[in-house]
Scaffold this motif. Sequence first.
Motif, PDB file in Angstrom:
ATOM      1  N   GLY A 185      -8.954   4.484  -9.906  1.00 49.31           N
ATOM      2  CA  GLY A 185      -8.410   5.313 -10.970  1.00 49.31           C
ATOM      3  C   GLY A 185      -7.285   6.209 -10.486  1.00 49.31           C
ATOM      4  N   PRO A 186      -6.512   6.773 -11.410  1.00 48.11           N
ATOM      5  CA  PRO A 186      -5.339   7.579 -11.057  1.00 48.11           C
ATOM      6  C   PRO A 186      -5.718   8.927 -10.454  1.00 48.11           C
ATOM      7  CG  PRO A 186      -5.759   7.684 -13.425  1.00 48.11           C
ATOM      8  CD  PRO A 186      -6.728   6.678 -12.871  1.00 48.11           C
ATOM      9  N   GLY A 187      -4.715   9.523  -9.810  1.00 49.58           N
ATOM     10  CA  GLY A 187      -4.881  10.875  -9.279  1.00 49.58           C
ATOM     11  C   GLY A 187      -5.623  10.969  -7.972  1.00 49.58           C
ATOM     12  N   ARG A 188      -5.775   9.870  -7.284  1.00 45.72           N
ATOM     13  CA  ARG A 188      -6.510   9.894  -6.019  1.00 45.72           C
ATOM     14  C   ARG A 188      -5.638  10.445  -4.886  1.00 45.72           C
ATOM     15  NH1 ARG A 188     -12.129   9.046  -5.706  1.00 45.72           N
ATOM     16  NH2 ARG A 188     -12.756   7.692  -7.435  1.00 45.72           N
ATOM     17  N   ARG A 189      -6.251  11.277  -4.059  1.00 44.58           N
ATOM     18  CA  ARG A 189      -5.592  11.736  -2.836  1.00 44.58           C
ATOM     19  C   ARG A 189      -6.211  10.961  -1.680  1.00 44.58           C
ATOM     20  NH1 ARG A 189      -4.045  17.722  -0.635  1.00 44.58           N
ATOM     21  NH2 ARG A 189      -2.275  17.237  -1.962  1.00 44.58           N
ATOM     22  N   ILE A 190      -5.377  10.184  -0.983  1.00 43.32           N
ATOM     23  CA  ILE A 190      -5.861   9.277   0.060  1.00 43.32           C
ATOM     24  C   ILE A 190      -5.383   9.753   1.430  1.00 43.32           C
ATOM     25  CG2 ILE A 190      -5.861   6.909   0.922  1.00 43.32           C
ATOM     26  CD1 ILE A 190      -5.504   5.935  -1.905  1.00 43.32           C
ATOM     27  N   ALA A 191      -6.329   9.943   2.332  1.00 42.06           N
ATOM     28  CA  ALA A 191      -6.007  10.345   3.700  1.00 42.06           C
ATOM     29  C   ALA A 191      -5.851   9.102   4.567  1.00 42.06           C
ATOM     30  CB  ALA A 191      -7.118  11.230   4.257  1.00 42.06           C
ATOM     31  N   MET A 192      -4.849   9.126   5.449  1.00 42.55           N
ATOM     32  CA  MET A 192      -4.637   8.043   6.398  1.00 42.55           C
ATOM     33  C   MET A 192      -4.422   8.616   7.784  1.00 42.55           C
ATOM     34  SD  MET A 192      -2.296   5.102   4.577  1.00 42.55           S
ATOM     35  CE  MET A 192      -2.811   3.843   5.755  1.00 42.55           C
ATOM     36  N   GLU A 193      -4.922   7.890   8.771  1.00 44.00           N
ATOM     37  CA  GLU A 193      -4.659   8.268  10.155  1.00 44.00           C
ATOM     38  C   GLU A 193      -3.150   8.210  10.411  1.00 44.00           C
ATOM     39  OE1 GLU A 193      -8.590   6.018  11.975  1.00 44.00           O
ATOM     40  OE2 GLU A 193      -6.909   4.903  11.132  1.00 44.00           O
ATOM     41  N   SER A 194      -2.687   9.076  11.276  1.00 43.52           N
ATOM     42  CA  SER A 194      -1.283   9.016  11.663  1.00 43.52           C
ATOM     43  C   SER A 194      -1.197   9.162  13.175  1.00 43.52           C
ATOM     44  CB  SER A 194      -0.476  10.120  10.979  1.00 43.52           C
ATOM     45  OG  SER A 194       0.909   9.958  11.215  1.00 43.52           O
ATOM     46  N   PRO A 195      -0.692   8.110  13.886  1.00 42.55           N
ATOM     47  CA  PRO A 195       0.010   6.920  13.382  1.00 42.55           C
ATOM     48  C   PRO A 195      -0.947   5.934  12.716  1.00 42.55           C
ATOM     49  CG  PRO A 195      -0.345   6.724  15.745  1.00 42.55           C
ATOM     50  CD  PRO A 195      -0.802   8.101  15.366  1.00 42.55           C
ATOM     51  N   THR A 196      -0.342   5.030  11.913  1.00 47.11           N
ATOM     52  CA  THR A 196      -1.161   4.108  11.144  1.00 47.11           C
ATOM     53  C   THR A 196      -0.402   2.829  10.835  1.00 47.11           C
ATOM     54  OG1 THR A 196      -2.629   3.985   9.222  1.00 47.11           O
ATOM     55  CG2 THR A 196      -0.450   4.930   8.857  1.00 47.11           C
ATOM     56  N   TYR A 197      -1.058   1.962  10.056  1.00 48.00           N
ATOM     57  CA  TYR A 197      -0.442   0.721   9.590  1.00 48.00           C
ATOM     58  C   TYR A 197       0.440   1.082   8.398  1.00 48.00           C
ATOM     59  CZ  TYR A 197      -0.175  -3.926   7.410  1.00 48.00           C
ATOM     60  OH  TYR A 197       0.264  -5.092   6.844  1.00 48.00           O
ATOM     61  N   LYS A 198       1.745   1.135   8.608  1.00 47.97           N
ATOM     62  CA  LYS A 198       2.655   1.685   7.609  1.00 47.97           C
ATOM     63  C   LYS A 198       2.734   0.855   6.332  1.00 47.97           C
ATOM     64  CE  LYS A 198       5.424   4.714   7.887  1.00 47.97           C
ATOM     65  NZ  LYS A 198       6.526   4.970   8.821  1.00 47.97           N
ATOM     66  N   GLN A 199       2.477  -0.448   6.426  1.00 44.29           N
ATOM     67  CA  GLN A 199       2.558  -1.275   5.220  1.00 44.29           C
ATOM     68  C   GLN A 199       1.534  -0.821   4.186  1.00 44.29           C
ATOM     69  OE1 GLN A 199       4.810  -3.151   4.315  1.00 44.29           O
ATOM     70  NE2 GLN A 199       4.085  -4.661   2.850  1.00 44.29           N
ATOM     71  N   SER A 206       3.534   3.718  -3.091  1.00 37.94           N
ATOM     72  CA  SER A 206       4.308   3.157  -4.207  1.00 37.94           C
ATOM     73  C   SER A 206       3.492   3.085  -5.490  1.00 37.94           C
ATOM     74  CB  SER A 206       4.809   1.751  -3.846  1.00 37.94           C
ATOM     75  OG  SER A 206       3.747   0.810  -3.830  1.00 37.94           O
ATOM     76  N   LEU A 207       2.159   3.090  -5.358  1.00 38.74           N
ATOM     77  CA  LEU A 207       1.278   3.039  -6.526  1.00 38.74           C
ATOM     78  C   LEU A 207       1.018   4.419  -7.116  1.00 38.74           C
ATOM     79  CD1 LEU A 207      -1.310   0.450  -5.155  1.00 38.74           C
ATOM     80  CD2 LEU A 207       0.438   0.032  -6.892  1.00 38.74           C
ATOM     81  N   GLY A 208       1.633   5.436  -6.518  1.00 41.92           N
ATOM     82  CA  GLY A 208       1.495   6.788  -7.041  1.00 41.92           C
ATOM     83  C   GLY A 208       0.367   7.585  -6.427  1.00 41.92           C
ATOM     84  N   CYS A 209      -0.268   7.073  -5.377  1.00 38.38           N
ATOM     85  CA  CYS A 209      -1.338   7.824  -4.722  1.00 38.38           C
ATOM     86  C   CYS A 209      -0.754   9.005  -3.955  1.00 38.38           C
ATOM     87  CB  CYS A 209      -2.112   6.924  -3.758  1.00 38.38           C
ATOM     88  SG  CYS A 209      -2.947   5.536  -4.547  1.00 38.38           S
ATOM     89  N   ASP A 210      -1.473  10.084  -3.916  1.00 42.67           N
ATOM     90  CA  ASP A 210      -1.077  11.262  -3.151  1.00 42.67           C
ATOM     91  C   ASP A 210      -1.542  11.048  -1.713  1.00 42.67           C
ATOM     92  OD1 ASP A 210      -0.391  13.730  -2.200  1.00 42.67           O
ATOM     93  OD2 ASP A 210      -1.899  14.847  -3.336  1.00 42.67           O
ATOM     94  N   LEU A 213      -7.537  -2.304  -5.943  1.00 44.28           N
ATOM     95  CA  LEU A 213      -8.424  -1.197  -5.609  1.00 44.28           C
ATOM     96  C   LEU A 213      -7.927   0.111  -6.224  1.00 44.28           C
ATOM     97  CD1 LEU A 213     -10.855  -0.075  -4.101  1.00 44.28           C
ATOM     98  CD2 LEU A 213      -9.418   0.116  -2.058  1.00 44.28           C
ATOM     99  N   ASN A 214      -6.622   0.313  -6.228  1.00 45.15           N
ATOM    100  CA  ASN A 214      -6.060   1.526  -6.823  1.00 45.15           C
ATOM    101  C   ASN A 214      -6.446   1.647  -8.293  1.00 45.15           C
ATOM    102  OD1 ASN A 214      -4.126   3.864  -6.877  1.00 45.15           O
ATOM    103  ND2 ASN A 214      -3.072   2.510  -8.316  1.00 45.15           N
ATOM    104  N   GLN A 215      -6.447   0.518  -9.006  1.00 41.91           N
ATOM    105  CA  GLN A 215      -6.843   0.547 -10.413  1.00 41.91           C
ATOM    106  C   GLN A 215      -8.343   0.774 -10.567  1.00 41.91           C
ATOM    107  OE1 GLN A 215      -4.892  -2.279 -13.153  1.00 41.91           O
ATOM    108  NE2 GLN A 215      -3.895  -3.150 -11.353  1.00 41.91           N
ATOM    109  N   ILE A 216      -9.118   0.256  -9.634  1.00 38.26           N
ATOM    110  CA  ILE A 216     -10.568   0.473  -9.689  1.00 38.26           C
ATOM    111  C   ILE A 216     -10.902   1.946  -9.452  1.00 38.26           C
ATOM    112  CG2 ILE A 216     -12.770  -0.061  -8.565  1.00 38.26           C
ATOM    113  CD1 ILE A 216     -11.567  -2.819  -7.867  1.00 38.26           C
TER     114      ILE A 216
END
Length: 465
Positions: free
Chosen positions: A189-203, A210-214, A184-187
């Motif tokens: 594309g680079p430079g994506r800023r991804i928001a996640m709930e916190s707390p969350t599923y850490k994996q 690790s894929l370079g997402c912000d 999905l990260n490749q689909i």
Amino acid sequence: MMIPLEAGSPRALYEQIYEYLKKDIKKGVLAEGSRLPSTRVLAESLKVSRSTTQMAYDQLVAEGYVEAVPHKGYYVLRLEALIEAEPELSGPFIREREEGEGKAEIDFSPRGIDLTHFPYNAWRKVTKDTLADNKKEMFLTGSPQGEPALRDAIRGYLYSARGVNCQAEQIIIGAGSEYLLMLLNQILGPGRRIAMESPTYKQAYRVLESLGCDMVPIEMDEGGMDVRFLEESAADVAYVMPSHQYPTGIVMPILRRQELLRWAGRKDGRFLIEDDYDSEFRYKGKPIPALQGLDGAGKVIYMGTFSKSIAPAIRVGYMVLPKPLLEIYRRRLGFYASTVSRIDQNIIYQFLTGGYYERHLNRMRAIYKSKHDLLLSKLKQLEDDFEVCGEYAGLHVLLTSKRGCSERWMIEQAWKKGVRVYGLSSCFIHKHQDKQPSTVLLGYANLSEDQIEKGIELLGQAWRE
């Protein structure tokens, strides 16, 4: 209130009541602030049991259509214009313990599942059938997206069980959620800023980081991800678990789902990743419909897995891409080979279409509900000192100290009694965001009922000393 009920319908009476009221709320027939009849009055009017009307109301409350006001009754909540999808179909973690090694006598791991009731005979049968008659084609390279028959079986299941609207061509099968997130990260594309709930599923957070997402952690309220903070974050992708948030157990109400869809629709290139990891296990009312089913603009990327419902070692997950992203996948990444063998895919296909999966799920729901109910009953002995939340769905509950005991103390005292519990703090992306009272997670899926009873007894001893 006149609600037409069909006694001979395969749908339960409470489902018919729930669907009728939900439809009227969505159409505006029942306006914001309207008071619904009491469960007793409605039951008498419809000539059904009060428990039937109570279950219908509970489901409406869980999905955010109705609010229960103590000592006053049930009131319709405010809804914006629903963003509905036009149906295209017909027919139907937690980190390891930071200090010390060793194995606890009782491990309340939220990651475990019950493998003692795995359908070994059925699995052996479908495996044998897959390899019968020298099916040479099973050893050839198949479709990059996964076997068409399996994708169609998953499509049918998602439509009937989760309300997901998609075609088989939109589904990609992969070896686990980690691989699908990398794809999905490749689909996207680079430079994506991804928001996640916190707390969350850490994996998931670790994989995406690790894929370079912000990665941007977003605070939550009682409805899940706070859209105000999401808007301020400048993220263009949001990763959410609306049907049963991990680890808090929050069920995202319909109004919040609408807000997220509007957020995604305000700008091109915005998407929502819906992680529907354990929606099969809900013990009060019916399963909460998927967010993807409300999406009419192609903004939701739906992700599911068989890890909880069958077994983690199966390593088979699936992703439903909106059609715009499907075109990007085919153009840029269609040359990738499938990461799941055709043999394994055929086994799962037969498991689904042969009725084994549905029977297994029904059996496991009953088993998990029995364990869940036992756990809650035993936790009543701790209710003076601890609050229980996150119940009625999933495979774990949360236990929060009322006395201000530290999380570390709770974990260490439990460990001294041979019991392992897991701190909520380890699920926060950044430690400074952990403003919650001291809370531990108690998973029960991999424990027998005797172990659950003994474990709670030991925790009572540990936390009262």
